[in-house]
Motif scaffolding. Structure first.
Motif, PDB file in Angstrom:
ATOM      1  N   LYS A 132       1.467  77.372  53.069  1.00 26.98           N
ATOM      2  CA  LYS A 132       0.401  77.857  53.890  1.00 26.98           C
ATOM      3  C   LYS A 132       0.114  79.093  53.059  1.00 26.98           C
ATOM      4  O   LYS A 132       1.080  80.035  52.650  1.00 26.98           O
ATOM      5  CB  LYS A 132       0.727  78.242  55.263  1.00 26.98           C
ATOM      6  N   THR A 170       0.713  85.309  55.077  1.00 25.51           N
ATOM      7  CA  THR A 170       2.047  85.924  55.647  1.00 25.51           C
ATOM      8  C   THR A 170       2.367  84.505  56.640  1.00 25.51           C
ATOM      9  O   THR A 170       3.268  84.283  57.314  1.00 25.51           O
ATOM     10  CB  THR A 170       1.726  87.049  56.637  1.00 25.51           C
ATOM     11  N   ASP A 171       1.016  83.486  56.775  1.00 25.79           N
ATOM     12  CA  ASP A 171       1.385  82.047  57.480  1.00 25.79           C
ATOM     13  C   ASP A 171       2.418  81.325  56.640  1.00 25.79           C
ATOM     14  O   ASP A 171       3.011  80.295  57.517  1.00 25.79           O
ATOM     15  CB  ASP A 171       0.172  81.454  57.642  1.00 25.79           C
ATOM     16  N   CYS A 172       3.022  81.926  55.395  1.00 22.07           N
ATOM     17  CA  CYS A 172       3.894  81.002  54.929  1.00 22.07           C
ATOM     18  C   CYS A 172       5.225  81.110  55.577  1.00 22.07           C
ATOM     19  O   CYS A 172       6.324  80.524  55.366  1.00 22.07           O
ATOM     20  CB  CYS A 172       4.232  81.456  53.434  1.00 22.07           C
ATOM     21  N   ASN A 173       5.366  81.986  56.637  1.00 24.35           N
ATOM     22  CA  ASN A 173       6.289  82.290  57.547  1.00 24.35           C
ATOM     23  C   ASN A 173       7.915  82.593  56.848  1.00 24.35           C
ATOM     24  O   ASN A 173       8.947  81.927  57.008  1.00 24.35           O
ATOM     25  CB  ASN A 173       6.860  80.880  58.484  1.00 24.35           C
TER      26      ASN A 173
END
Length: 327
Positions: free
Chosen positions: A199, A202-205
Motif C-alpha cells: 500500500k 502510511t497506509d502500508c501500516n
C-alpha cells in the motif's frame, strides 16, 4: 551480497560488489556443477572502501536492483556518494546496469542522511529505504514508487516519509510483510513490522516494536535469503490454450482467496488452474483473507506464449494404404 535464481529456475546468481580498482557489480553463477569463478561484470561509479556498508536487494520480478551505501568516515565534498544505487537487472544474463543514484543529502558537502537498508514489496511496485538522520540521530523510513523508476526526477519526487524509529534493517518475509530491526546498529529487543507493504504511503501500516523478542536481540540486519523463497505464489505452464496451474505460498492457509487472472477471469479456488486464450503479459492479482481476519493483496506478471497454430495446408483425401508427406 544477495542471491536470486536464474531465469532457467535452476541455477542461482550470487551478486556482490568490488570496491578495489575497476569497480563493478559482479554476478557469479552457481550451478549443479559448482560455482563459476568467472562472473558477469557490470561497471559502476567509484566508491571508497569506507563507503561500502548497507544492503542490496533484487525486486521480486527480477527486473531491478537497489543498493544502499553509508559511510563511517568524513566524506568531505562527496556527500552525494552516500546514496542508493537504482539499477536494472537481467535474470537471464546476470547483467546489472546502473540507472542512477538517489541521495537525501542537501548538498555535496553536508552529510546528513546515510542510507542503511533497502527492500521491495512482494509485488515489486514499491521500494522501501531506511536512512540514518545524523543531525537528529534517528532512523527514518521512506517509500518510493517503482512505476516511476524510468525517470530519476519522478522517482525522487515519489518519495514519501513513513516513520521515524526502529527501522534499521529491512527484510521481506514469507507472510508478505517487511520486518525491521532496531534504531541503530546496536542490539535491540523488538522487531517492527510493515504489515501491508503493497500500500502507498502510511497506509502500508508500519508498527514500531510489534514483536517482543523475550530477551533475544536483533542487530544491524536480518539474514539475507534467496529471493525466490519469498514468492507469494508461483505457477507451472506458459502457453495459451494450455492449463496454467497456480501454487499459493500463503501462510497460514487462507480462510478465503480471490484470484484475478488479468484477462477478466477470476477464481476462488486455493489451487486454481486457468487457461489463457491469447499470448501476452497478464498481471495476476490475489486477495487473501486469513483466519485472523488479516487481508493481504499481491500481484505478479505472468508471460503467456502464443500456442502453436500449425498450418497443414488444405484438406486432402487419400485412399487406404496411400502415404502423404506433411512438410
Amino acid at each position: 551480497l544477495t542471491s536470486v535464481r536464474h531465469a532457467n529456475d535452476e541455477d542461482i546468481w550470487i551478486i556482490t560488489r568490488n570496491f578495489k580498482t575497476d569497480q563493478y557489480y559482479v554476478a557469479f553463477l552457481l550451478t549443479a556443477d559448482g560455482l563459476e569463478t568467472e562472473g558477469v561484470i557490470s561497471p559502476v561509479q567509484e566508491r571508497s572502501d569506507n563507503n561500502n556498508e548497507g544492503s542490496m536487494k533484487i525486486s521480486t520480478d527480477k527486473k531491478h536492483m537497489a543498493a544502499a551505501y553509508r559511510t563511517d568516515t568524513d566524506v568531505g565534498d562527496e556527500a552525494y556518494r552516500v546514496c542508493i544505487d537504482i539499477c536494472s537487472f537481467s535474470a537471464s544474463s546476470g547483467n546489472i546496469e546502473l540507472l542512477y543514484t538517489i541521495s537525501k543529502n542537501p548538498d555535496n558537502t553536508t552529510l546528513q542522511y546515510q542510507p542503511w537498508a533497502v527492500e521491495f514489496s512482494s509485488d515489486s511496485k514499491l521500494l522501501y529505504v531506511t536512512y540514518h538522520d545524523l543531525f537528529d540521530d534517528i532512523m527514518e523510513l521512506y517509500q518510493y514508487d517503482m512505476q516511476y523508476v524510468g525517470d530519476s526526477a519522478q522517482f525522487k519526487q515519489s518519495e514519501i516519509f513513513i516513520a521515524q524509529g526502529p527501522v534499521n534493517g529491512l527484510q521481506l518475509a514469507r507472510d508478505g510483510k517487511i520486518y525491521c530491526t532496531g534504531h541503530t546498529p546496536s542490539e535491540y529487543g523488538y522487531v517492527s513490522v510493515i504489515h501491508e507493504p503493497w500500500k502507498r504511503g502510511t497506509d502500508c501500516n508500519y508498527q514500531a516494536n510489534a514483536i517482543y523478542l523475550n530477551g533475544r536481540k536483533t542487530s544491524w540486519f536480518f539474514p539475507n535469503m534467496l529471493l525466490d523463497h519469498l514468492y507469494r505464489f508461483e505457477w507451472e505452464g506458459e502457453c495459451a490454450h494450455h492449463p496454467i496451474a497456480f501454487q499459493p505460498n500463503f501462510l497460514p492457509e487462507p480462510a478465503s482467496i480471490l484470484w484475478n487472472f488479468g484477462d477478466g477471469e477470476i477464481s476462488t479456488n486455493l489451487w486454481p488452474v486457468h487457461e489463457y486464450e491469447d499470448g501476452g503479459e497478464y498481471e495476476v492479482y490475489v486477495t487473501v483473507t486469513y483466519p485472523s481476519g488479516r487481508v493481504e493483496e499481491t500481484s505478479r506478471v505472468i508471460t503467456i506464449l502464443d500456442g502453436p497454430d500449425p498450418d497443414l495446408g488444405p484438406d486432402q483425401v487419400i485412399c487406404e494404404g496411400d502415404e502423404i508427406e506433411l512438410i
